[in-house]
Design a protein around this motif. Structure first.
Motif, mmCIF file in Angstrom:
data_model
loop_
_atom_site.group_PDB
_atom_site.id
_atom_site.type_symbol
_atom_site.label_atom_id
_atom_site.label_comp_id
_atom_site.label_asym_id
_atom_site.label_seq_id
_atom_site.Cartn_x
_atom_site.Cartn_y
_atom_site.Cartn_z
ATOM 1 N N ARG A 160 -22.887 -15.007 27.877
ATOM 2 C CA ARG A 160 -22.866 -13.400 28.233
ATOM 3 C C ARG A 160 -22.047 -13.144 29.352
ATOM 4 N NH1 ARG A 160 -25.049 -10.915 31.999
ATOM 5 N NH2 ARG A 160 -26.526 -12.599 32.110
ATOM 6 N N ILE A 161 -22.140 -13.896 30.478
ATOM 7 C CA ILE A 161 -21.403 -13.820 31.874
ATOM 8 C C ILE A 161 -19.852 -14.171 31.517
ATOM 9 C CG2 ILE A 161 -21.231 -14.622 34.156
ATOM 10 C CD1 ILE A 161 -24.234 -15.179 33.838
ATOM 11 N N GLU A 162 -19.572 -15.175 30.673
ATOM 12 C CA GLU A 162 -18.369 -15.542 30.514
ATOM 13 C C GLU A 162 -17.575 -14.647 29.711
ATOM 14 O OE1 GLU A 162 -15.955 -19.146 28.384
ATOM 15 O OE2 GLU A 162 -17.729 -18.529 27.562
ATOM 16 N N ARG A 163 -18.126 -13.636 28.748
ATOM 17 C CA ARG A 163 -17.624 -12.456 28.213
ATOM 18 C C ARG A 163 -17.098 -11.400 29.048
ATOM 19 N NH1 ARG A 163 -21.283 -13.992 23.966
ATOM 20 N NH2 ARG A 163 -22.718 -12.395 24.852
ATOM 21 N N ALA A 164 -18.050 -11.396 30.227
ATOM 22 C CA ALA A 164 -17.973 -10.248 31.464
ATOM 23 C C ALA A 164 -16.820 -10.647 32.170
ATOM 24 C CB ALA A 164 -19.298 -10.069 32.100
ATOM 25 N N GLY A 165 -16.490 -11.979 32.190
ATOM 26 C CA GLY A 165 -15.378 -12.469 33.017
ATOM 27 C C GLY A 165 -15.690 -12.891 34.466
ATOM 28 N N ARG A 166 -17.191 -13.151 34.611
ATOM 29 C CA ARG A 166 -17.597 -13.949 36.116
ATOM 30 C C ARG A 166 -17.745 -15.467 35.930
ATOM 31 N NH1 ARG A 166 -20.447 -8.576 35.973
ATOM 32 N NH2 ARG A 166 -22.253 -9.723 34.968
ATOM 33 N N ASP A 167 -17.740 -16.020 36.996
ATOM 34 C CA ASP A 167 -18.205 -17.404 36.964
ATOM 35 C C ASP A 167 -19.764 -17.570 36.947
ATOM 36 O OD1 ASP A 167 -15.553 -18.418 37.412
ATOM 37 O OD2 ASP A 167 -15.616 -17.508 39.503
ATOM 38 N N ARG A 168 -20.133 -18.727 36.469
ATOM 39 C CA ARG A 168 -21.555 -18.786 35.872
ATOM 40 C C ARG A 168 -22.271 -19.541 37.171
ATOM 41 N NH1 ARG A 168 -17.904 -17.961 32.982
ATOM 42 N NH2 ARG A 168 -17.811 -20.104 32.120
ATOM 43 N N VAL A 169 -23.400 -19.209 37.736
ATOM 44 C CA VAL A 169 -24.184 -20.250 38.427
ATOM 45 C C VAL A 169 -25.347 -20.465 37.485
ATOM 46 C CG1 VAL A 169 -25.523 -19.974 40.462
ATOM 47 C CG2 VAL A 169 -23.297 -18.803 40.410
ATOM 48 N N ALA A 170 -25.417 -21.635 37.308
ATOM 49 C CA ALA A 170 -26.604 -22.414 36.524
ATOM 50 C C ALA A 170 -27.845 -22.568 37.353
ATOM 51 C CB ALA A 170 -25.950 -23.431 35.626
ATOM 52 N N ASP A 171 -28.945 -22.180 36.779
ATOM 53 C CA ASP A 171 -30.116 -22.530 37.638
ATOM 54 C C ASP A 171 -30.844 -23.681 36.682
ATOM 55 O OD1 ASP A 171 -32.671 -22.844 38.740
ATOM 56 O OD2 ASP A 171 -32.910 -20.758 38.879
ATOM 57 N N ARG A 172 -31.152 -24.943 37.122
ATOM 58 C CA ARG A 172 -31.508 -25.968 36.412
ATOM 59 C C ARG A 172 -32.886 -26.368 36.865
ATOM 60 N NH1 ARG A 172 -27.364 -30.922 36.570
ATOM 61 N NH2 ARG A 172 -27.734 -31.575 38.777
ATOM 62 N N ARG A 173 -33.540 -25.676 37.684
ATOM 63 C CA ARG A 173 -35.095 -25.833 38.244
ATOM 64 C C ARG A 173 -35.976 -25.734 37.116
ATOM 65 N NH1 ARG A 173 -36.899 -21.811 41.095
ATOM 66 N NH2 ARG A 173 -35.246 -20.572 40.458
ATOM 67 N N ARG A 174 -36.297 -26.783 36.330
ATOM 68 C CA ARG A 174 -37.369 -26.985 35.308
ATOM 69 C C ARG A 174 -37.054 -25.944 34.206
ATOM 70 N NH1 ARG A 174 -42.802 -28.456 38.557
ATOM 71 N NH2 ARG A 174 -41.878 -30.047 39.936
ATOM 72 N N GLY A 175 -35.717 -25.466 34.001
ATOM 73 C CA GLY A 175 -35.491 -24.586 33.080
ATOM 74 C C GLY A 175 -36.344 -23.168 33.320
ATOM 75 N N ARG A 176 -36.896 -22.783 34.470
ATOM 76 C CA ARG A 176 -37.514 -21.282 34.549
ATOM 77 C C ARG A 176 -36.482 -20.465 34.643
ATOM 78 N NH1 ARG A 176 -42.163 -22.098 38.887
ATOM 79 N NH2 ARG A 176 -42.492 -20.112 37.683
ATOM 80 N N ALA A 177 -36.967 -19.498 34.008
ATOM 81 C CA ALA A 177 -35.890 -18.010 34.119
ATOM 82 C C ALA A 177 -36.511 -17.649 35.581
ATOM 83 C CB ALA A 177 -36.401 -17.208 33.202
ATOM 84 N N SER A 178 -35.386 -16.798 35.867
ATOM 85 C CA SER A 178 -35.753 -16.137 37.205
ATOM 86 C C SER A 178 -34.838 -14.537 37.111
ATOM 87 C CB SER A 178 -35.377 -16.819 38.434
ATOM 88 O OG SER A 178 -33.719 -17.207 38.273
ATOM 89 N N ASP A 179 -35.234 -13.882 38.192
ATOM 90 C CA ASP A 179 -34.579 -12.272 37.923
ATOM 91 C C ASP A 179 -33.056 -12.695 38.549
ATOM 92 O OD1 ASP A 179 -33.732 -9.852 38.474
ATOM 93 O OD2 ASP A 179 -35.478 -9.224 39.475
ATOM 94 N N ARG A 180 -32.094 -12.457 37.672
ATOM 95 C CA ARG A 180 -30.662 -12.525 38.084
ATOM 96 C C ARG A 180 -30.298 -11.515 38.983
ATOM 97 N NH1 ARG A 180 -30.887 -13.614 32.868
ATOM 98 N NH2 ARG A 180 -30.257 -11.604 32.386
ATOM 99 N N ARG A 181 -30.908 -10.196 39.027
ATOM 100 C CA ARG A 181 -30.298 -9.186 40.042
ATOM 101 C C ARG A 181 -30.932 -9.229 41.378
ATOM 102 N NH1 ARG A 181 -31.233 -8.051 34.801
ATOM 103 N NH2 ARG A 181 -33.216 -7.518 35.160
ATOM 104 N N ALA A 182 -31.984 -9.817 41.553
ATOM 105 C CA ALA A 182 -32.850 -9.675 42.756
ATOM 106 C C ALA A 182 -32.588 -10.933 43.874
ATOM 107 C CB ALA A 182 -34.146 -9.255 42.770
ATOM 108 N N PRO A 183 -32.248 -10.886 44.940
ATOM 109 C CA PRO A 183 -32.009 -11.967 45.796
ATOM 110 C C PRO A 183 -33.421 -12.483 46.221
ATOM 111 C CG PRO A 183 -31.375 -10.104 47.059
ATOM 112 C CD PRO A 183 -31.452 -9.446 45.546
ATOM 113 N N LEU A 184 -33.513 -13.630 46.296
ATOM 114 C CA LEU A 184 -34.983 -14.011 46.828
ATOM 115 C C LEU A 184 -35.451 -13.560 48.130
ATOM 116 C CD1 LEU A 184 -37.308 -16.278 45.771
ATOM 117 C CD2 LEU A 184 -36.046 -18.162 47.387
ATOM 118 N N ARG A 185 -36.640 -12.825 48.125
ATOM 119 C CA ARG A 185 -36.921 -12.514 49.500
ATOM 120 C C ARG A 185 -37.728 -13.364 50.285
ATOM 121 N NH1 ARG A 185 -38.309 -8.708 45.469
ATOM 122 N NH2 ARG A 185 -40.516 -9.457 45.392
ATOM 123 N N ALA A 186 -37.834 -13.305 51.414
ATOM 124 C CA ALA A 186 -38.761 -14.084 52.221
ATOM 125 C C ALA A 186 -40.263 -14.276 52.099
ATOM 126 C CB ALA A 186 -38.465 -13.485 53.854
#
Length: 171
Positions: free
Chosen positions: A130-156
């Motif tokens: 999906r991101i490739e079709r949008a033309g952005r570079d991908r950042v893969a998250d391989r921490r135990r295959g867990r999904a995370s919110d792609r829009r919100a930065p991690l808060r303290a």
């Protein structure tokens, strides 16, 4: 010994070979269809080590040498997806190891959030496509295959809660 010196001298005097434009065009075509997926990158540690974890002190849209990565070099190398390493020193153990790992993840999320036009976090192969079709570079998250919110930065707050739990368990 003389043979080795002659070989070294012959290599040093050889004129550089001009790249074949047909080969360059073929490589370009292959990389457009099948982008490189880089399986390891220590940029998060470098930001932590050389910039005090201050993502805002760095412009990844420009050349960041001597750091190993920036967006122009990712694009030039046709990197289609990047696994960001959250490396910590091997002698770091216990609660401090978990805390440092969470801090590294936070650094990755913050530099992705700071560059939304170029980077987006992917947690699945479908996200990468999906991101490739949008033309952005991908950042893969391989921490135990867990999904995370792609829009919100991690808060303290989550890091603080994890820190508190670790220290309570240690006591």
């Amino acid at each position: 010994m003389i043979t080795a010196l002659l070989l070294i001298a012959a290599q040093a005097s050889a004129a550089p070979v001009a790249p074949d434009p047909r080969i360059a065009a073929r490589v370009d075509r292959v990389l457009r269809q099948t982008p490189v997926i880089d399986g390891h990158n220590d940029l998060a540690w470098e930001i932590r080590d050389t910039h005090g974890a201050k993502v805002e002190s760095l412009d990844l849209a420009a050349d960041t040498r001597p750091l190993q990565t920036d967006i122009p070099r990712l694009r030039k190398g046709r990197v289609g997806a990047q696994f960001w390493s959250v490396w910590i020193p091997a002698d770091t153990t216990g609660p401090r190891a978990v805390e440092m790992t969470l801090e590294q993840i936070d650094i990755v999320r913050r530099f992705v959030a700071a560059n939304p036009a170029a980077l987006e976090q992917a947690t699945s192969a479908a996200d990468i496509r999906r991101i490739e079709r949008a033309g952005r570079d991908r950042v893969a998250d391989r921490r135990r295959g867990r999904a995370s919110d792609r829009r919100a930065p991690l808060r303290a707050a989550p890091i603080s809660r994890a820190r508190r739990r670790l220290h309570d368990a240690d006591a």
